[in-house]
Design an enzyme around this catalytic site. Sequence first.
Site, mmCIF file in Angstrom:
data_model
loop_
_atom_site.group_PDB
_atom_site.id
_atom_site.type_symbol
_atom_site.label_atom_id
_atom_site.label_comp_id
_atom_site.label_asym_id
_atom_site.label_seq_id
_atom_site.Cartn_x
_atom_site.Cartn_y
_atom_site.Cartn_z
ATOM 1 N N ASP A 243 -7.806 11.900 71.017
ATOM 2 C CA ASP A 243 -7.117 11.490 72.235
ATOM 3 C C ASP A 243 -6.147 10.350 71.978
ATOM 4 O O ASP A 243 -6.145 9.750 70.898
ATOM 5 C CB ASP A 243 -8.140 11.031 73.283
ATOM 6 N N ARG B 162 -8.787 17.325 67.725
ATOM 7 C CA ARG B 162 -7.713 16.810 68.585
ATOM 8 C C ARG B 162 -8.116 15.447 69.137
ATOM 9 O O ARG B 162 -8.756 15.354 70.182
ATOM 10 C CB ARG B 162 -7.443 17.783 69.733
ATOM 11 N N ARG C 173 -17.206 9.059 73.329
ATOM 12 C CA ARG C 173 -16.910 7.876 74.146
ATOM 13 C C ARG C 173 -17.850 7.783 75.352
ATOM 14 O O ARG C 173 -18.237 6.673 75.765
ATOM 15 C CB ARG C 173 -15.453 7.894 74.601
#
Length: 245
Positions: free
Chosen positions: A52, A50, A198
């Site tokens: 972002d 999934r 990230r």
Amino acid sequence: MQRWKLTVEYDGRPFVGWQRQDNGPSIQQSLEEAVQRLSGEVVRVHGSGRTDAGVHALGQVCHFDLEKPFTGLKLRDALNFHLKPAPIAVLEVEAVAEDFHARLTSTGRAYVYRIVNRRAPLALDAGRAWHVTRPLDAEAMHAAAQVLVGQHDFTSFRAALCQAKSPVKTLDRLDVERQGEEIRVHAAARSFLHHQVRNMVGTLELVGAGKWSADDVRRALEARDRAKAGPTCPSDGLYFMAARY
């Protein structure tokens, strides 16, 4: 009923992420609507990861089941026609057994994070890479990254909204390399926590800038506290590269 495996690339900028949501268009929704337009069937598209909002993909894998008969080539071309003008491209379509599941049977995922390290602004890569103007030492970033490889409690690199049951993950690879003005961070694991890549890149950027050392990264990891690690870097530079089965 045939199960189809798709390999998809997309520019994540116009989307709220992979998953269908009420607050804007998603990649999952775009694919499901394209399937319905070409076949008349309402399907659920399952992705291997999934991504972002704003995150891109060069090799996202997904699957769905379809009653209407197709060949793989015809299905690929028809989907790409019905996906226009969304920046999504179906690269490959493969008929698979019904026990294949894009997410549940995946044994690994790989990401790349792109940093363009220069003073001049980005003309072609705006929205597709993180623009960092201060000089970065990619070798120092790579050395510090090895602290994070292996099985650890990654609470310090986990988003507050992460829904994973456990913060313990095994990071198989975290390599940093420079190619001219571009620095690439390669990450591979069976699965990742929300924002893990990230947050790791945001931390390694501090090392590259000379603000942190490898020992600082180790202390942040051992603290098991999100506030002790570096910032979350922008979604612009993150690419889902591949899923392994």
